[in-house]
Motif scaffolding. Structure first.
Motif, PDB file in Angstrom:
ATOM      1  N   GLU A  38       0.810  -1.227   0.000  1.00 11.05           N
ATOM      2  CA  GLU A  38       0.000   0.000   0.000  1.00 11.05           C
ATOM      3  C   GLU A  38       0.847   1.283   0.000  1.00 11.05           C
ATOM      4  N   THR A  39       1.953   1.230   0.733  1.00  6.93           N
ATOM      5  CA  THR A  39       2.754   2.455   0.900  1.00  6.93           C
ATOM      6  C   THR A  39       4.214   2.163   0.551  1.00  6.93           C
ATOM      7  N   ASP A  40       4.998   3.243   0.393  1.00  4.26           N
ATOM      8  CA  ASP A  40       6.429   3.070   0.111  1.00  4.26           C
ATOM      9  C   ASP A  40       7.093   2.308   1.256  1.00  4.26           C
ATOM     10  N   ASP A  41       6.630   2.617   2.456  1.00  4.09           N
ATOM     11  CA  ASP A  41       7.184   1.977   3.640  1.00  4.09           C
ATOM     12  C   ASP A  41       6.903   0.466   3.635  1.00  4.09           C
ATOM     13  N   GLU A  42       5.666   0.135   3.278  1.00  9.07           N
ATOM     14  CA  GLU A  42       5.291  -1.286   3.216  1.00  9.07           C
ATOM     15  C   GLU A  42       6.112  -2.008   2.139  1.00  9.07           C
ATOM     16  N   LEU A  43       6.364  -1.299   1.051  1.00 11.64           N
ATOM     17  CA  LEU A  43       7.134  -1.893  -0.049  1.00 11.64           C
ATOM     18  C   LEU A  43       8.565  -2.216   0.398  1.00 11.64           C
ATOM     19  N   THR A  44       9.206  -1.265   1.062  1.00  7.34           N
ATOM     20  CA  THR A  44      10.585  -1.541   1.511  1.00  7.34           C
ATOM     21  C   THR A  44      10.586  -2.675   2.532  1.00  7.34           C
ATOM     22  N   LYS A  45       9.555  -2.745   3.338  1.00  6.50           N
ATOM     23  CA  LYS A  45       9.468  -3.843   4.326  1.00  6.50           C
ATOM     24  C   LYS A  45       9.351  -5.188   3.612  1.00  6.50           C
ATOM     25  N   GLU A  46       8.514  -5.237   2.575  1.00  5.73           N
ATOM     26  CA  GLU A  46       8.356  -6.489   1.797  1.00  5.73           C
ATOM     27  C   GLU A  46       9.683  -6.884   1.159  1.00  5.73           C
ATOM     28  N   TYR A  47      10.355  -5.880   0.625  1.00  3.62           N
ATOM     29  CA  TYR A  47      11.642  -6.103  -0.039  1.00  3.62           C
ATOM     30  C   TYR A  47      12.631  -6.740   0.938  1.00  3.62           C
ATOM     31  N   LEU A  48      12.701  -6.137   2.115  1.00  2.00           N
ATOM     32  CA  LEU A  48      13.630  -6.634   3.131  1.00  2.00           C
ATOM     33  C   LEU A  48      13.201  -8.021   3.625  1.00  2.00           C
ATOM     34  N   ALA A  49      11.884  -8.216   3.754  1.00  2.00           N
ATOM     35  CA  ALA A  49      11.380  -9.501   4.251  1.00  2.00           C
ATOM     36  C   ALA A  49      11.755 -10.632   3.292  1.00  2.00           C
ATOM     37  N   VAL A  50      11.608 -10.392   1.992  1.00  2.00           N
ATOM     38  CA  VAL A  50      11.967 -11.440   1.011  1.00  2.00           C
ATOM     39  C   VAL A  50      13.472 -11.701   1.079  1.00  2.00           C
ATOM     40  N   ALA A  51      14.252 -10.614   1.130  1.00  2.00           N
ATOM     41  CA  ALA A  51      15.713 -10.776   1.199  1.00  2.00           C
ATOM     42  C   ALA A  51      16.096 -11.582   2.437  1.00  2.00           C
ATOM     43  N   GLU A  52      15.475 -11.270   3.560  1.00  3.22           N
ATOM     44  CA  GLU A  52      15.854 -11.972   4.797  1.00  3.22           C
ATOM     45  C   GLU A  52      15.386 -13.416   4.795  1.00  3.22           C
ATOM     46  N   SER A  53      14.140 -13.635   4.359  1.00  7.07           N
ATOM     47  CA  SER A  53      13.636 -15.013   4.446  1.00  7.07           C
ATOM     48  C   SER A  53      14.363 -15.934   3.455  1.00  7.07           C
ATOM     49  N   LEU A  54      14.906 -15.385   2.377  1.00  4.70           N
ATOM     50  CA  LEU A  54      15.601 -16.238   1.401  1.00  4.70           C
ATOM     51  C   LEU A  54      17.129 -16.090   1.494  1.00  4.70           C
ATOM     52  N   ASN A  55      17.574 -15.433   2.568  1.00  5.98           N
ATOM     53  CA  ASN A  55      19.030 -15.272   2.771  1.00  5.98           C
ATOM     54  C   ASN A  55      19.733 -14.603   1.603  1.00  5.98           C
ATOM     55  N   ILE A  56      19.135 -13.540   1.103  1.00  6.15           N
ATOM     56  CA  ILE A  56      19.725 -12.851  -0.054  1.00  6.15           C
ATOM     57  C   ILE A  56      20.635 -11.729   0.441  1.00  6.15           C
ATOM     58  N   ASN A  57      21.859 -11.731  -0.021  1.00  2.00           N
ATOM     59  CA  ASN A  57      22.812 -10.687   0.334  1.00  2.00           C
ATOM     60  C   ASN A  57      22.599  -9.487  -0.605  1.00  2.00           C
ATOM     61  N   LEU A  58      22.130  -8.378  -0.044  1.00  3.46           N
ATOM     62  CA  LEU A  58      21.766  -7.231  -0.890  1.00  3.46           C
ATOM     63  C   LEU A  58      22.983  -6.501  -1.461  1.00  3.46           C
ATOM     64  N   ASP A  59      24.147  -6.920  -1.004  1.00  5.10           N
ATOM     65  CA  ASP A  59      25.384  -6.315  -1.497  1.00  5.10           C
ATOM     66  C   ASP A  59      25.946  -7.114  -2.680  1.00  5.10           C
ATOM     67  N   SER A  60      25.283  -8.206  -3.045  1.00  7.20           N
ATOM     68  CA  SER A  60      25.822  -9.063  -4.116  1.00  7.20           C
ATOM     69  C   SER A  60      25.325  -8.571  -5.477  1.00  7.20           C
ATOM     70  N   PRO A  61      25.971  -9.005  -6.578  1.00 10.28           N
ATOM     71  CA  PRO A  61      25.601  -8.488  -7.896  1.00 10.28           C
ATOM     72  C   PRO A  61      24.192  -8.894  -8.325  1.00 10.28           C
ATOM     73  N   ALA A  62      23.562  -8.010  -9.097  1.00 11.49           N
ATOM     74  CA  ALA A  62      22.249  -8.317  -9.681  1.00 11.49           C
ATOM     75  C   ALA A  62      22.300  -7.895 -11.142  1.00 11.49           C
ATOM     76  N   ASN A  63      21.896  -8.789 -12.030  1.00  8.54           N
ATOM     77  CA  ASN A  63      21.950  -8.506 -13.475  1.00  8.54           C
ATOM     78  C   ASN A  63      20.599  -8.751 -14.119  1.00  8.54           C
ATOM     79  N   VAL A  64      20.138  -7.762 -14.844  1.00  7.13           N
ATOM     80  CA  VAL A  64      18.803  -7.841 -15.446  1.00  7.13           C
ATOM     81  C   VAL A  64      18.868  -7.317 -16.881  1.00  7.13           C
ATOM     82  N   VAL A  65      18.174  -7.994 -17.787  1.00  8.04           N
ATOM     83  CA  VAL A  65      18.021  -7.472 -19.151  1.00  8.04           C
ATOM     84  C   VAL A  65      16.526  -7.319 -19.426  1.00  8.04           C
ATOM     85  N   PHE A  66      16.186  -6.393 -20.285  1.00 12.88           N
ATOM     86  CA  PHE A  66      14.756  -6.222 -20.554  1.00 12.88           C
ATOM     87  C   PHE A  66      14.519  -5.753 -21.980  1.00 12.88           C
TER      88      PHE A  66
END
Ligand SMILES: CC(=O)N[C@H]1[C@@H](OP(=O)(O)O)O[C@H](CO)[C@@H](O)[C@@H]1O
Ligand SMILES: [Mg+2]
Length: 540
Positions: free
Chosen positions: A106-134
Motif C-alpha cells: 500500500e505504501t512506500d514503507d510497506e514496499l521496503t518492508k516487503e523487499y527486506l522480508a523477502v531478502a531476509e527469508s531467502l538469505n539474499i545478500n543485498l550487497d551481491s551483484p544483480a543482473n537484469v536485461v529487458f
C-alpha cells in the motif's frame, strides 16, 4: 538495525517509489501471463518488478534475469510485464506470490518492508551483484513503463541492459545465451543478430537439398513480429525462403491485434480482416509479441481451414519420430497436450503415430515441464503456443552417434539442426514458422496434405460467467470436476448421448469466468452439447 548497504538500498527504493505511486485501491495479481492490464495502471507495478528482478538475480548468484514488457494479443491500450528465469524459462512459481505482494504494497514503507522480508527469508545478500536485461513490444505505453522499470533497477542497485524492442521469445533466447555463455554448451550469441544467425543457419541446413518452400504470407498482427520476421528472412536469404509479411503497421498503434493475429484467427475461426488468400496457399498469423502462431488456407470453395497448435504438434511429432527411426538413435519423442487438444489429434498421435502423450493442466509452464521428461518433448497448446524440447542427453546421444550410412547421417544432422532451429526456451512464432515450413518442404506437402493427417472433431468453447469460479475444482488434468458436487455426473450423463462426445468445465486462470469445452462427431452435436453443459451452470 540493517547494515549501511541495506539501509542505503531501502532508502533509495523508498525515494524512487514516491515517483511511481500505486493507483489507489487497485489490486494486482501475477498470473499465468505475469501482470496484464491497462497500460495506464502499470507504472508502479513495473517499477516494483524491477526490484523483484534484482532480488531474483541476487538469489541466483547474479545470474541474469529477463523482464519483458508486453501484453501479447491484448488490445493496444493494455500492457503487461513478466519475468524470465536464467535458462529462459518462466519465473519459478513460488516467486509469483512475491511479485503479487510487491505490486499490492500500500505504501512506500510497506514496499521496503516487503523487499527486506523477502531478502531476509531467502538469505539474499543485498550487497551481491544483480543482473537484469529487458525489452518491450511496440505498444505506445512501453517507453514510459521501461522508464519505471529502470528506476526500479537503479533503486535496487542492479546492473541492467536495455534490449529495446524484441519479440518475447527473442528476450527468452538472449537470457539463456547470457547465462550459458561460460558453460560447455553456450546457447548462442546473446544478441538479436545472434538469434537471427542461429535460426537462419539451422534453417538452411535443415532444408538443404529440398525444393525451395512455396511462398508463405504471414499476418504479424501489426505487432513486433512484423519487422523481426522481415529481418529474419533477410538473414535466411531469398534463395531459401520467400515470406510476405502483411499486417505489419507497427506505427499504427491502434491496429495492434485488431481483427488480425493468431488469437483472432483461432478464436473467430476466420481470416484476418482484409486478407484474401489464393486457394491452397499457406498463410500464418502471429500474435502481438510473436510467441504464438497458427496456420490456415482456403480451398477452391473458399472454405477456411485452420491448422492450429494441435496440427503443428502432430506434424512435428510425426517428422521427428520418423527421423529418429531412420537415424537408428535410441530416443523417444513424446507429446504434451492439455484437455483442450482436439480429440482427433490425440487419437492420431496415440493410434497412428504411436507416440506417448502426457496431458497437463492449462498454461504453458505446465506443458514445458512435462515435456522436459521426454528425450524429445513436443508441446503445443491448441491456440498455437508451443515448442519442441531436446533434452541434454538426447543432444549428446545425437552428437556422439556414429552413423553407419549416409541416410543415418542425414537424419542425425537434420535432428541436431532442428534442435538449433527450434527455440529451446519458450514457444516462438518465428522459430515455429520455420519449423513448419521446413517439414512441409521435406515432405513436399502443401497445407491441404498437412491438414489430411487427421480431421478435427467439431468443437465449441464457451465462456460462462458464474458467481464464484473458485468453486470449480478439478482433477485429472482439469478434465473432471470434483466440485461443485454432483455436476460431473450430470456432464457425464449428457456426454454419453453424443457420438465421439467429450466435454469438460474448468475455471479460467486468466479471466473471471469458467470455460465449457465440448466436441462431438458433428458441428450440430458439438454446439448442442456445449449449450446443454453451459445450461447446467445456470444459477451457479
Ligand atoms: C482455453 C484457452 O485457450 N486458455 C488459454 C488462457 O487460459 P485460461 O486459464 O483458460 O484463461 O490463457 C492462457 C494464457 O495465455 C493460455 O495459456 C490458455 O491456453
Ligand atoms: Mg503472446
Amino acid at each position: 538495525m540493517a547494515d549501511p548497504i541495506t539501509q542505503q538500498q531501502l532508502s533509495q527504493i523508498a525515494k524512487f517509489s514516491t515517483l511511481h505511486p500505486r493507483p489507489y485501491g487497485q489490486k494486482y495479481e501475477y498470473g499465468t501471463a505475469g501482470f496484464r492490464l491497462l497500460g495506464s495502471l502499470l507504472d508502479s507495478v513495473v517499477f516494483r518488478v524491477g526490484l523483484l528482478a534484482a532480488l531474483r538475480s541476487r538469489k541466483l548468484d547474479g545470474e541474469t534475469i529477463g523482464v519483458m514488457v508486453t501484453a501479447s494479443h491484448n488490445p493496444p491500450d493494455d500492457n503487461g510485464v513478466k519475468l524470465i528465469d536464467p535458462q529462459g524459462e518462466m519465473l519459478e512459481a513460488s516467486w509469483e506470490a512475491y511479485a503479487t505482494k510487491f505490486a499490492n504494497a500500500e505504501t512506500d514503507d510497506e514496499l521496503t518492508k516487503e523487499y527486506l522480508a523477502v531478502a531476509e527469508s531467502l538469505n539474499i545478500n543485498l550487497d551481491s551483484p544483480a543482473n537484469v536485461v529487458f525489452a518491450r513490444d511496440t505498444r505506445a505505453s512501453g517507453p514510459a513503463l521501461v522508464a519505471a522499470l529502470k528506476d526500479g533497477l537503479a533503486a535496487a542497485a542492479a546492473d541492467y541492459a536495455d534490449y529495446r524492442i524484441l519479440t518475447t521469445p527473442q528476450l527468452h533466447y538472449i537470457v539463456k545465451c547470457i547465462n550459458t555463455a561460460k558453460t560447455a554448451t553456450p546457447y548462442g550469441h546473446p544478441s538479436e543478430q545472434g538469434y537471427y544467425e542461429k535460426l537462419a543457419t539451422a534453417f538452411q541446413i535443415v532444408t538443404k537439398g529440398k525444393p525451395k518452400p512455396h511462398v508463405i504470407t504471414v499476418d504479424a498482427a501489426n505487432g513486433v513480429g512484423g519487422p523481426k520476421l522481415k529481418e529474419l528472412a533477410r538473414y535466411i536469404g531469398s534463395d531459401y525462403l520467400d515470406v510476405i509479411v502483411v499486417k505489419d503497421e507497427i506505427d499504427a498503434v491502434e491496429k495492434l491485434n485488431y481483427q488480425c493475429g493468431a488469437d483472432f484467427v483461432k478464436t473467430q475461426q476466420k481470416l484476418p480482416l482484409g486478407v484474401q488468400p489464393a486457394p491452397y496457399e499457406l498463410y500464418a498469423s502471429l500474435d502481438g509479441d510473436a510467441d504464438r502462431i497458427v496456420f490456415y488456407y482456403i480451398d477452391e470453395a473458399k472454405k477456411f481451414h485452420l491448422l492450429d497448435g494441435d496440427k503443428i504438434a502432430s506434424l512435428a511429432a510425426m517428422f521427428i519420430r520418423d527421423l529418429i527411426a531412420v537415424s537408428g538413435v535410441d530416443l523417444q519423442v513424446g507429446v504434451v497436450q492439455t484437455a483442450y487438444a482436439n480429440g482427433s489429434s490425440s487419437k492420431y498421435l496415440s493410434d497412428i503415430l504411436q507416440v506417448p502423450i502426457t496431458v497437463t493442466r492449462t498454461g504453458v509452464k505446465h506443458l514445458h515441464h512435462a515435456s522436459q521428461l521426454f528425450d524429445v518433448g513436443v508441446y503445443f497448446e491448441a491456440n498455437g503456443h508451443g515448442t519442441v524440447l531436446f533434452s541434454n542427453s538426447a543432444t549428446k546421444a545425437l552428437e556422439s552417434f556414429e552413423a553407419q550410412n549416409p541416410g543415418q547421417q542425414d537424419a542425425v544432422t537434420t535432428l541436431l539442426s532442428l534442435a538449433a532451429l527450434i527455440n529451446q526456451t519458450v514457444g516462438d512464432a518465428l522459430s515455429d514458422l520455420l519449423l513448419v515450413i521446413a517439414i512441409l518442404s521435406h515432405k513436399a506437402w502443401g497445407p491441404s496434405e498437412w491438414n489430411l493427417t487427421y480431421t478435427d472433431l467439431p468443437n465449441r468453447l464457451v465462456r460462462v460467467v458464474v458467481k464464484d469460479r473458485a468453486a470449480f475444482k478439478t482433477e485429472d488434468a482439469e478434465r473432471r470436476l470434483v466440485e461443485p458436487k454432483g455436476l460431473q455426473a450430470q456432464i457425464d450423463a449428457l456426454v454419453k448421448k453424443y457420438k465421439s462426445g467429450r466435454s469438460f468445465v474448468r475455471a479460467s486462470g486468466t479471466e473471471d469466468a469458467v470455460r465449457v469445452y465440448a466436441e462431438a462427431a458433428t458441428r450440430l452435436e458439438a454446439d448442442e452439447l456445449a449449450v446443454k453443459v453451459s445450461d447446467l451452470l445456470k444459477g451457479l
